[in-house]
Motif scaffolding. Sequence first.
Motif, PDB file in Angstrom:
ATOM      1  N   ILE A 311       0.897  -1.279   0.414  1.00 46.26           N
ATOM      2  CA  ILE A 311      -0.057  -0.163   0.014  1.00 46.26           C
ATOM      3  C   ILE A 311       1.108   1.749  -0.706  1.00 46.26           C
ATOM      4  CG2 ILE A 311      -2.130   1.413   1.708  1.00 46.26           C
ATOM      5  CD1 ILE A 311      -2.917  -1.528   2.390  1.00 46.26           C
ATOM      6  N   ARG A 312       0.569   1.465  -1.114  1.00 42.90           N
ATOM      7  CA  ARG A 312       1.803   2.884  -0.575  1.00 42.90           C
ATOM      8  C   ARG A 312      -0.155   4.458  -1.292  1.00 42.90           C
ATOM      9  NH1 ARG A 312       4.328  -0.270  -4.531  1.00 42.90           N
ATOM     10  NH2 ARG A 312       6.744  -0.611  -3.612  1.00 42.90           N
ATOM     11  N   VAL A 313       0.352   5.752  -0.650  1.00 42.12           N
ATOM     12  CA  VAL A 313      -0.179   7.015  -0.973  1.00 42.12           C
ATOM     13  C   VAL A 313       0.041   7.095  -2.325  1.00 42.12           C
ATOM     14  CG1 VAL A 313      -0.439   9.239  -0.435  1.00 42.12           C
ATOM     15  CG2 VAL A 313       0.817   8.156   0.995  1.00 42.12           C
ATOM     16  N   ARG A 314      -1.227   7.694  -2.708  1.00 40.59           N
ATOM     17  CA  ARG A 314      -1.279   8.222  -4.612  1.00 40.59           C
ATOM     18  C   ARG A 314      -0.329   9.281  -4.376  1.00 40.59           C
ATOM     19  NH1 ARG A 314      -7.555   9.931  -6.249  1.00 40.59           N
ATOM     20  NH2 ARG A 314      -7.496   7.979  -5.088  1.00 40.59           N
ATOM     21  N   ASN A 315       1.051   8.920  -5.395  1.00 41.27           N
ATOM     22  CA  ASN A 315       1.387   9.430  -6.606  1.00 41.27           C
ATOM     23  C   ASN A 315       0.736  11.203  -6.540  1.00 41.27           C
ATOM     24  OD1 ASN A 315       3.019   7.759  -5.928  1.00 41.27           O
ATOM     25  ND2 ASN A 315       3.300   7.346  -8.616  1.00 41.27           N
ATOM     26  N   SER A 316      -0.682  11.026  -6.874  1.00 41.67           N
ATOM     27  CA  SER A 316      -0.877  12.943  -7.079  1.00 41.67           C
ATOM     28  C   SER A 316      -1.080  13.478  -5.966  1.00 41.67           C
ATOM     29  CB  SER A 316      -1.978  12.764  -7.790  1.00 41.67           C
ATOM     30  OG  SER A 316      -3.129  11.987  -7.410  1.00 41.67           O
ATOM     31  N   SER A 317      -0.943  12.778  -4.738  1.00 38.08           N
ATOM     32  CA  SER A 317      -1.277  13.211  -3.855  1.00 38.08           C
ATOM     33  C   SER A 317      -0.492  14.194  -3.226  1.00 38.08           C
ATOM     34  CB  SER A 317      -2.153  12.948  -2.254  1.00 38.08           C
ATOM     35  OG  SER A 317      -3.168  12.007  -2.685  1.00 38.08           O
ATOM     36  N   ILE A 318       0.729  13.093  -2.992  1.00 40.76           N
ATOM     37  CA  ILE A 318       2.107  13.329  -2.823  1.00 40.76           C
ATOM     38  C   ILE A 318       2.141  14.982  -3.632  1.00 40.76           C
ATOM     39  CG2 ILE A 318       4.509  13.137  -2.080  1.00 40.76           C
ATOM     40  CD1 ILE A 318       2.875  11.674  -0.704  1.00 40.76           C
ATOM     41  N   SER A 319       2.427  14.403  -4.567  1.00 44.01           N
ATOM     42  CA  SER A 319       2.695  15.974  -5.577  1.00 44.01           C
ATOM     43  C   SER A 319       1.732  16.928  -4.997  1.00 44.01           C
ATOM     44  CB  SER A 319       2.441  15.937  -7.199  1.00 44.01           C
ATOM     45  OG  SER A 319       2.734  16.337  -8.336  1.00 44.01           O
ATOM     46  N   ASN A 320       0.167  17.111  -5.067  1.00 49.30           N
ATOM     47  CA  ASN A 320      -0.073  18.707  -4.580  1.00 49.30           C
ATOM     48  C   ASN A 320       0.421  18.869  -3.650  1.00 49.30           C
ATOM     49  OD1 ASN A 320      -2.108  17.897  -6.985  1.00 49.30           O
ATOM     50  ND2 ASN A 320      -3.065  16.823  -5.840  1.00 49.30           N
ATOM     51  N   PHE A 321       0.754  17.787  -2.896  1.00 46.79           N
ATOM     52  CA  PHE A 321       1.118  18.150  -0.958  1.00 46.79           C
ATOM     53  C   PHE A 321       2.547  19.229  -0.942  1.00 46.79           C
ATOM     54  CE2 PHE A 321       4.385  17.850   2.525  1.00 46.79           C
ATOM     55  CZ  PHE A 321       3.768  18.711   3.174  1.00 46.79           C
ATOM     56  N   TYR A 322       3.677  18.893  -2.209  1.00 48.23           N
ATOM     57  CA  TYR A 322       5.089  19.469  -1.954  1.00 48.23           C
ATOM     58  C   TYR A 322       3.967  21.223  -2.725  1.00 48.23           C
ATOM     59  CZ  TYR A 322       6.752  15.321  -0.667  1.00 48.23           C
ATOM     60  OH  TYR A 322       7.476  14.355  -0.722  1.00 48.23           O
ATOM     61  N   LYS A 323       3.565  20.647  -4.048  1.00 48.90           N
ATOM     62  CA  LYS A 323       2.580  21.976  -4.808  1.00 48.90           C
ATOM     63  C   LYS A 323       2.433  23.269  -3.210  1.00 48.90           C
ATOM     64  CE  LYS A 323       1.597  20.304  -8.717  1.00 48.90           C
ATOM     65  NZ  LYS A 323       0.305  20.000 -10.167  1.00 48.90           N
ATOM     66  N   LYS A 324       1.690  22.487  -2.751  1.00 49.15           N
ATOM     67  CA  LYS A 324       1.259  24.007  -1.677  1.00 49.15           C
ATOM     68  C   LYS A 324       2.240  23.857  -0.689  1.00 49.15           C
ATOM     69  CE  LYS A 324      -3.967  20.996  -0.581  1.00 49.15           C
ATOM     70  NZ  LYS A 324      -3.913  20.334  -0.137  1.00 49.15           N
ATOM     71  N   ILE A 325       3.141  23.247  -0.773  1.00 53.52           N
ATOM     72  CA  ILE A 325       3.928  24.141   0.061  1.00 53.52           C
ATOM     73  C   ILE A 325       5.526  25.030  -0.297  1.00 53.52           C
ATOM     74  CG2 ILE A 325       6.938  23.242   0.513  1.00 53.52           C
ATOM     75  CD1 ILE A 325       6.057  20.483   2.076  1.00 53.52           C
ATOM     76  N   ARG A 326       4.553  25.094  -1.773  1.00 46.91           N
ATOM     77  CA  ARG A 326       5.554  26.219  -2.156  1.00 46.91           C
ATOM     78  C   ARG A 326       4.703  27.303  -2.492  1.00 46.91           C
ATOM     79  NH1 ARG A 326       6.364  21.179  -6.110  1.00 46.91           N
ATOM     80  NH2 ARG A 326       8.854  21.316  -6.131  1.00 46.91           N
ATOM     81  N   ARG A 327       3.749  27.343  -2.721  1.00 48.67           N
ATOM     82  CA  ARG A 327       2.710  28.130  -2.395  1.00 48.67           C
ATOM     83  C   ARG A 327       2.444  28.648  -1.199  1.00 48.67           C
ATOM     84  NH1 ARG A 327      -1.598  24.945  -5.860  1.00 48.67           N
ATOM     85  NH2 ARG A 327      -2.220  24.418  -3.362  1.00 48.67           N
ATOM     86  N   ARG A 328       2.597  28.183   0.505  1.00 50.06           N
ATOM     87  CA  ARG A 328       2.631  28.497   1.407  1.00 50.06           C
ATOM     88  C   ARG A 328       3.879  29.213   1.968  1.00 50.06           C
ATOM     89  NH1 ARG A 328       0.807  22.800   4.273  1.00 50.06           N
ATOM     90  NH2 ARG A 328      -1.521  22.558   3.937  1.00 50.06           N
ATOM     91  N   THR A 329       5.007  28.678   1.329  1.00 55.18           N
ATOM     92  CA  THR A 329       6.271  29.193   1.096  1.00 55.18           C
ATOM     93  C   THR A 329       5.930  31.038   1.045  1.00 55.18           C
ATOM     94  OG1 THR A 329       7.108  27.517   0.973  1.00 55.18           O
ATOM     95  CG2 THR A 329       8.499  29.853   1.122  1.00 55.18           C
ATOM     96  N   HIS A 330       5.442  31.218  -0.022  1.00 55.95           N
ATOM     97  CA  HIS A 330       4.780  32.235  -1.014  1.00 55.95           C
ATOM     98  C   HIS A 330       4.022  33.307  -0.043  1.00 55.95           C
ATOM     99  CE1 HIS A 330       4.989  34.787  -4.562  1.00 55.95           C
ATOM    100  NE2 HIS A 330       3.170  35.620  -4.265  1.00 55.95           N
ATOM    101  N   TYR A 331       3.857  32.700   0.477  1.00 54.66           N
ATOM    102  CA  TYR A 331       2.422  33.552   1.323  1.00 54.66           C
ATOM    103  C   TYR A 331       2.586  34.229   2.723  1.00 54.66           C
ATOM    104  CZ  TYR A 331      -0.881  33.733  -3.029  1.00 54.66           C
ATOM    105  OH  TYR A 331      -1.042  33.818  -4.162  1.00 54.66           O
ATOM    106  N   ALA A 332       3.878  32.662   3.202  1.00 56.81           N
ATOM    107  CA  ALA A 332       4.175  32.728   4.306  1.00 56.81           C
ATOM    108  C   ALA A 332       5.364  33.991   4.633  1.00 56.81           C
ATOM    109  CB  ALA A 332       5.046  31.639   5.232  1.00 56.81           C
TER     110      ALA A 332
END
Length: 442
Positions: A311-332
């Motif tokens: 069992i693994r986490v869906r790759n698209s979920s991990i990819s979306n999480f990394y995208k959110k990190i970049r957005r959060r960094t931009h606004y943090a």
Amino acid sequence: MLNDNKIGRSHKLKPREIYYCNHLDSQIFSYYANKINAELKKVYDSNKLLNNSVIGYRKIKTNDSTKRGKCNIDFAFEVFDYIKEHKSQNISVLCLDIEKFFDSIDPQILKRSWVNLLNLKTLPDHHYAVFKAITRASYIDLEKLLKIHPYFDIKKLKYFKNSNKNSLFEKWDDLRKLNDKYKIIHRYNGKLKKGIPQGTPISAALSNLYFLEVDIDLSNFVNTCNGIYRRYSDDILIVCETKNLSKIKDYIHDAIEKKLNLKIQKTKTQESYLFRQTVDSKWNLETFHYRTHLKKSVISYLGFDFDGEYIRVRNSSISNFYKKIRRRTHYARLSKKINKMSIKAKDEWIFRRSLFKSSSHLGVNLKKKRSTSKRGNYIAYLYNAANRLPETNRQKIISQIRNHWKIIYKSIKENEEKYELPKPPKPKMKRYKRYKTQIRGL
């Protein structure tokens, strides 16, 4: 729908309009949602097979001593465990999705289900008033309203939320005059006369109510075919022996399209076939997405992938999480001054602490103020999932997020260079030493 405005890899956009009620309507809808859920709970508790089949928008407790509620991890792992422990040599997994579920709900079918749930001949007047309010709803697009509002020069809704204003209008006449001029009040779904808004306090309860009769029928039928039926909102999953798959598909299509007047979205249909030589050997897996054979054959369910063994986490979920990190960094970033309308002024530095709490392993075990419960983040969610698996499978999930710390710091560095930002000053707090030590110890 593809976004062609950006240079680089294209991605699909999934527009989903969410509606929310004013305070008074929200209280009324919440009250009747609780009434409906209470009646639905009686039905679910009286039917064990149905209780296990419907997993969306419900509070389901685990059987262990923790008395916690089940989450997507529990629901997904239960299906995967069922597949692992199956005694057949050929089984199939069918995943279906309803096309525009909330927008396609038939008011007459919903009304009939509502009456049957209450065990009455007609709806009482107060229930009927709620039924009319949700099936004949009107709405206002606030983003458009703020642009034409005569009193506020606010251009976006988020700025209004951060202001000191309690309401957009002081009198109802002001709203009526604006509507006469611009026609800002719209009827939900226009002339279609079907569907209910998604996002109201009662929408989730009504979705389960709408499916109740079909849920009972399908769970019983699939059980007679030695399979399991699961429904999470508009996502349906069937696990059965391959020899029974064809008749189950026909039965489900007839039940959903004829009894509920809904359509199954064929482009999202996924069929997986598992086969092996002996009962004790490993599963071989082939997956077809709308008749197209996938090179990477996995069973995707509730954010997790299962390849027949791990069992693994869906790759698209991990990819979306990394995208959110970049957005959060931009606004943090902290602002030197914030005006009354909450429009950000020139930023000075990146606020690391909030970023670490929301996106890294440092925010896994933080406790809420005045409470013993822990507040986690997405990393905590994945740790929770990994810790429920054997060590060999646990490492598969842990390895998927091993680079999150590097991505956070890379994103911080990129923003500092782009906006020429200085490093943040050290906070004058006693607990900062412990916090700094924790970061250095990674």
